[in-house]
Design a protein around this motif. Structure first.
Motif, PDB file in Angstrom:
ATOM      1  N   ILE A  26       0.854  -1.190   0.000  1.00  0.00           N
ATOM      2  CA  ILE A  26       0.000   0.000   0.000  1.00  0.00           C
ATOM      3  C   ILE A  26       0.889   1.239   0.000  1.00  0.00           C
ATOM      4  O   ILE A  26       1.719   1.419   0.891  1.00  0.00           O
ATOM      5  N   ASP A  27       0.730   2.081  -0.987  1.00  0.00           N
ATOM      6  CA  ASP A  27       1.560   3.274  -1.117  1.00  0.00           C
ATOM      7  C   ASP A  27       1.110   4.333  -0.114  1.00  0.00           C
ATOM      8  O   ASP A  27      -0.005   4.862  -0.191  1.00  0.00           O
ATOM      9  N   THR A  28       1.961   4.630   0.846  1.00  0.00           N
ATOM     10  CA  THR A  28       1.683   5.688   1.823  1.00  0.00           C
ATOM     11  C   THR A  28       2.819   6.717   1.821  1.00  0.00           C
ATOM     12  O   THR A  28       3.177   7.282   2.853  1.00  0.00           O
ATOM     13  N   THR A  29       3.392   6.960   0.658  1.00  0.00           N
ATOM     14  CA  THR A  29       4.525   7.876   0.545  1.00  0.00           C
ATOM     15  C   THR A  29       4.157   9.272   1.037  1.00  0.00           C
ATOM     16  O   THR A  29       3.142   9.840   0.643  1.00  0.00           O
ATOM     17  N   ASN A  30       5.011   9.810   1.873  1.00  0.00           N
ATOM     18  CA  ASN A  30       4.814  11.155   2.431  1.00  0.00           C
ATOM     19  C   ASN A  30       6.068  11.975   2.164  1.00  0.00           C
ATOM     20  O   ASN A  30       7.081  11.808   2.839  1.00  0.00           O
ATOM     21  N   ALA A  31       5.971  12.845   1.153  1.00  0.00           N
ATOM     22  CA  ALA A  31       7.111  13.705   0.818  1.00  0.00           C
ATOM     23  C   ALA A  31       7.079  15.019   1.584  1.00  0.00           C
ATOM     24  O   ALA A  31       7.945  15.876   1.392  1.00  0.00           O
ATOM     25  N   GLY A  32       6.079  15.180   2.450  1.00  0.00           N
ATOM     26  CA  GLY A  32       6.002  16.384   3.259  1.00  0.00           C
ATOM     27  C   GLY A  32       5.266  17.539   2.616  1.00  0.00           C
ATOM     28  O   GLY A  32       5.228  18.635   3.176  1.00  0.00           O
ATOM     29  N   ASP A  33       4.666  17.294   1.434  1.00  0.00           N
ATOM     30  CA  ASP A  33       3.989  18.386   0.729  1.00  0.00           C
ATOM     31  C   ASP A  33       2.513  18.108   0.453  1.00  0.00           C
ATOM     32  O   ASP A  33       1.866  18.817  -0.321  1.00  0.00           O
ATOM     33  N   ASP A  34       1.954  17.069   1.075  1.00  0.00           N
ATOM     34  CA  ASP A  34       0.549  16.682   0.911  1.00  0.00           C
ATOM     35  C   ASP A  34       0.200  16.248  -0.506  1.00  0.00           C
ATOM     36  O   ASP A  34      -0.976  16.155  -0.860  1.00  0.00           O
ATOM     37  N   ALA A  35       1.215  15.973  -1.325  1.00  0.00           N
ATOM     38  CA  ALA A  35       0.942  15.566  -2.706  1.00  0.00           C
ATOM     39  C   ALA A  35       0.801  14.059  -2.845  1.00  0.00           C
ATOM     40  O   ALA A  35       0.402  13.571  -3.902  1.00  0.00           O
ATOM     41  N   GLY A  36       1.127  13.304  -1.809  1.00  0.00           N
ATOM     42  CA  GLY A  36       1.103  11.849  -1.892  1.00  0.00           C
ATOM     43  C   GLY A  36      -0.298  11.282  -1.754  1.00  0.00           C
ATOM     44  O   GLY A  36      -1.289  12.015  -1.640  1.00  0.00           O
ATOM     45  N   PRO A  37      -0.385   9.954  -1.736  1.00  0.00           N
ATOM     46  CA  PRO A  37      -1.695   9.297  -1.684  1.00  0.00           C
ATOM     47  C   PRO A  37      -2.358   9.345  -0.320  1.00  0.00           C
ATOM     48  O   PRO A  37      -3.540   9.033  -0.188  1.00  0.00           O
ATOM     49  N   GLY A  38      -1.609   9.727   0.712  1.00  0.00           N
ATOM     50  CA  GLY A  38      -2.160   9.722   2.059  1.00  0.00           C
ATOM     51  C   GLY A  38      -2.166   8.329   2.657  1.00  0.00           C
ATOM     52  O   GLY A  38      -1.766   7.349   2.034  1.00  0.00           O
ATOM     53  N   GLU A  39      -2.664   8.240   3.882  1.00  0.00           N
ATOM     54  CA  GLU A  39      -2.630   6.983   4.625  1.00  0.00           C
ATOM     55  C   GLU A  39      -3.987   6.278   4.674  1.00  0.00           C
ATOM     56  O   GLU A  39      -4.134   5.263   5.352  1.00  0.00           O
ATOM     57  N   ARG A  40      -4.977   6.798   3.954  1.00  0.00           N
ATOM     58  CA  ARG A  40      -6.335   6.287   4.087  1.00  0.00           C
ATOM     59  C   ARG A  40      -6.435   4.778   3.813  1.00  0.00           C
ATOM     60  O   ARG A  40      -7.040   4.031   4.589  1.00  0.00           O
ATOM     61  N   GLU A  41      -5.852   4.305   2.712  1.00  0.00           N
ATOM     62  CA  GLU A  41      -5.979   2.890   2.361  1.00  0.00           C
ATOM     63  C   GLU A  41      -5.340   2.004   3.430  1.00  0.00           C
ATOM     64  O   GLU A  41      -5.902   0.973   3.822  1.00  0.00           O
ATOM     65  N   ALA A  42      -4.170   2.389   3.902  1.00  0.00           N
ATOM     66  CA  ALA A  42      -3.505   1.610   4.953  1.00  0.00           C
ATOM     67  C   ALA A  42      -4.306   1.651   6.244  1.00  0.00           C
ATOM     68  O   ALA A  42      -4.425   0.642   6.955  1.00  0.00           O
ATOM     69  N   ALA A  43      -4.878   2.808   6.560  1.00  0.00           N
ATOM     70  CA  ALA A  43      -5.674   2.927   7.780  1.00  0.00           C
ATOM     71  C   ALA A  43      -6.907   2.027   7.711  1.00  0.00           C
ATOM     72  O   ALA A  43      -7.273   1.374   8.706  1.00  0.00           O
TER      73      ALA A  43
END
Length: 446
Positions: A26-43
Motif C-alpha cells: 500500500i503506497d503511503t509515501t509522504n514527501a512532506g507536501d501533501d501531494a502523496g496518496p495519504g494513509e487512508r488505504e492503509a488505515a
C-alpha cells in the motif's frame, strides 16, 4: 534459541508476514507536501484487521486521506494506568530505479520482506496487529489497557497525525503515562573480546534529541552582477552557513549515554575511550552509531535558495538548516546558533520540538529487558538516545514518555540504520515473529 512462553506455539501469530507484506504494497509515501496518496488505504486495512479480531477501531482524518487509526484493548488490571502503543503508517519516498526489488512489492525473498517501510515502520505495525489478533483467538489479554494509535504524517511534522490526536482525542489518552513505539529493540550482533560466542546488543530508546528546523534569511542590496558588490545577501548567507557547518559542538554526555557506554564496555570487554568518542564510534561500526550523533548537538545546512540569473545580484538569500540538540541544552544551542549566524542573517523556526527522555532505570525498561532475554539468552539490552525524532515528541507534550521498543531479531550482517530511509529496505519474517513473542511477553507481564 527462543524460550517457550505460556500459551505460545510454533504457529502463534503466524500472520505477521502476510500482514506486513500487505502493508508494504500500500503506497503511503509522504514527501512532506501533501501531494502523496495519504494513509487512508492503509488505515482502512489496519482497522479491518482489528475489527476482524473484535477490536473496535476509529478512523480520524483531519485532512483528506491523511488518516489515523485509534483503538483500545481492555487489560486484566483495573488499577494499572494504560499503555500507549503508537506507530506510523506513512513512509518516505523511494526511487524504484535504485532498488533491487520494487519498493512497493512486498516481495518475500530468502526469508526477507522487501519494501519501503519494512523497518520504518510497517513491520512493527504488522507485529502489533498480529499479536492482538492472536490474543483475540486465544482469549489472552494484556496486563493493562492498551491504547493503539496507528498514525499519519510522522515522516513530516505529525500535524495530520500525532499532533491531531493529541489535540482532538485527548479523552482516549486519559491517564496514559508511558508508551512504546519505533526505533529500538533491534539486534546488533557482536563478538566480545576474548569470547567464544556472540552477544546480541538490543538498544532500547529512552529519549530523543530536540528538533530545531530553521529557515535563515539574509538581505542585501540587489543590483547588476557586474557591480562592485559589497552588500551581497548570497555572500553573507554563505559565510554564515560555513561558520555554522564548520562549528565543532562540544561533547556532552547525558545520563543515558553514560549508561550506554558503560554497558558497551561490559559487553565488548574493552573500555571505550571517552576522550575520542567520535573516532571510537567509527571504529565500532553499528554499535558506534548508537552514540555517534547523541554526544553533541548538530547543525546541518540542507536547502539553499537565492537568485534568478547570473548577472543579477539578489536582494534576499534563504537557506534551511536541520538542527538537533541534546536534552537540557536548547537555550545554549540557540545562543550559539545566533552567534555563528551573525547580525546579517535572521532565523525562524520551521519546526521546533523539545528533546524528550524516559526513565532507563524504571520498571518499564526492566520489563522490556526481561522480555528480550526471555526469547534470546544472548540478549544484552542497553539504553540509547535517538539522534532523530519521532511522534514521541507530540505525546511528551501531554506528559507521556515513549520508549523506542520495536523488537526484531536481525541477521548478523544486516544494518538496521542503513535501511532507515535507505535503498533495499527489508526485514526478516523470522525476526518479526521473534518481535511478536517479545511483545507478548512484555505486554502480558508489564
Amino acid at each position: 534459541m527462543a524460550h517457550p512462553l505460556p500459551g505460545l506455539h510454533a504457529t502463534y501469530a503466524a500472520d505477521v508476514g502476510a500482514l506486513c507484506a500487505d502493508l508494504l504494497r500500500i503506497d503511503t509515501t509522504n514527501a512532506g507536501d501533501d501531494a502523496g496518496p495519504g494513509e487512508r488505504e492503509a488505515a482502512e486495512y489496519v482497522a479491518g484487521a482489528l475489527e476482524e479480531a473484535g477490536i473496535s477501531a476509529t478512523l480520524t482524518e483531519p485532512k483528506h486521506r491523511r488518516t489515523s487509526v485509534l483503538a483500545r484493548i481492555p487489560g486484566k488490571s483495573t488499577i494499572l494506568p494504560p499503555l500507549l502503543i503508537h506507530g506510523h503508517l506513512d513512509t518516505v519516498p523511494a526511487d524504484p530505479h535504485e532498488w533491487s526489488r520494487h519498493p512497493l512489492s512486498g516481495d518475500l525473498h530468502q526469508g526477507q520482506l522487501w519494501g519501503r517501510g519494512a523497518v520504518d515502520m510497517k513491520g512493527t505495525v504488522a507485529m502489533t496487529l498480529s499479536l492482538v489478533r492472536a490474543w483475540a483467538k486465544s482469549g489472552q489479554r494484556p496486563c493493562r489497557d492498551l491504547v493503539l494509535a496507528f498514525l499519519a504524517d510522522e515522516e513530516s511534522t505529525g500535524e495530520h497525525g500525532a499532533r491531531h490526536v493529541v489535540a482532538k482525542h485527548r479523552d482516549l489518552l486519559a491517564d496514559v503515562k508511558e508508551a512504546v513505539s519505533e526505533s529500538g529493540g533491534f539486534s546488533v550482533t557482536v563478538r566480545p573480546k576474548g569470547a567464544a560466542a556472540d552477544a546480541r546488543v538490543y538498544p532500547i530508546a529512552v529519549g530523543e534529541r530536540g528538533t530545531a528546523w530553521m529557515r535563515l534569511t539574509a538581505s542585501g542590496t540587489g543590483g547588476h552582477g557586474s557591480g562592485p558588490g559589497g552588500d551581497n545577501a548570497v555572500a553573507d548567507l554563505v559565510h554564515a552557513l560555513s561558520r555554522l557547518a564548520g562549528h565543532t559542538w562540544p561533547v556532552t554526555l547525558t545520563p543515558a549515554v553514560h549508561t550506554l557506554l558503560t554497558a558497551l564496555d561490559e559487553v565488548l570487554g574493552i573500555r571505550i575511550d571517552r576522550d575520542r568518542l567520535q573516532d571510537e564510534a567509527r571504529r565500532l561500526g553499528q554499535l558506534g552509531e548508537l552514540f555517534d550523533c547523541t554526544i553533541r548537538n548538530t547543525t546541518n545546512p540542507t536547502v539553499l535558495n537565492a537568485g534568478c540569473k547570473v548577472n543579477v545580484i539578489p536582494s534576499h538569500a534563504r537557506a534551511e538548516v536541520d538542527g538537533r540538540f541534546l536534552p537540557g541544552t536548547e537555550d545554549a544551542f540557540l545562543d550559539t546558533v545566533d552567534r555563528l549566524l551573525g547580525p546579517k542573517v535572521t532565523r525562524e523556526f520551521i519546526n521546533c520540538e523539545a528533546a524528550v527522555a524516559a526513565d532507563h532505570d524504571g520498571p518499564a525498561f526492566a520489563a522490556m529487558t526481561e522480555a528480550l532475554r526471555s526469547q534470546d539468552p544472548h540478549a544484552r539490552p542497553v539504553p540509547f538516545i535517538q539522534s532523530g525524532g519521532t511522534d514521541a515528541k507530540s505525546f511528551a507534550e501531554i506528559g507521556i514518555s515513549t520508549y523506542g521498543f520495536a523488537p526484531v531479531l536481525l541477521d548478523r550482517h544486516q544494518h538496521y540504520y542503513g535501511m532507515f530511509h535507505g535503498v533495499d529496505e527489508r526485514v526478516p519474517v523470522a525476526g518479526l515473529a521473534f518481535g511478536v513473542r517479545v511483545l507478548h511477553r512484555f505486554l502480558t507481564t508489564y
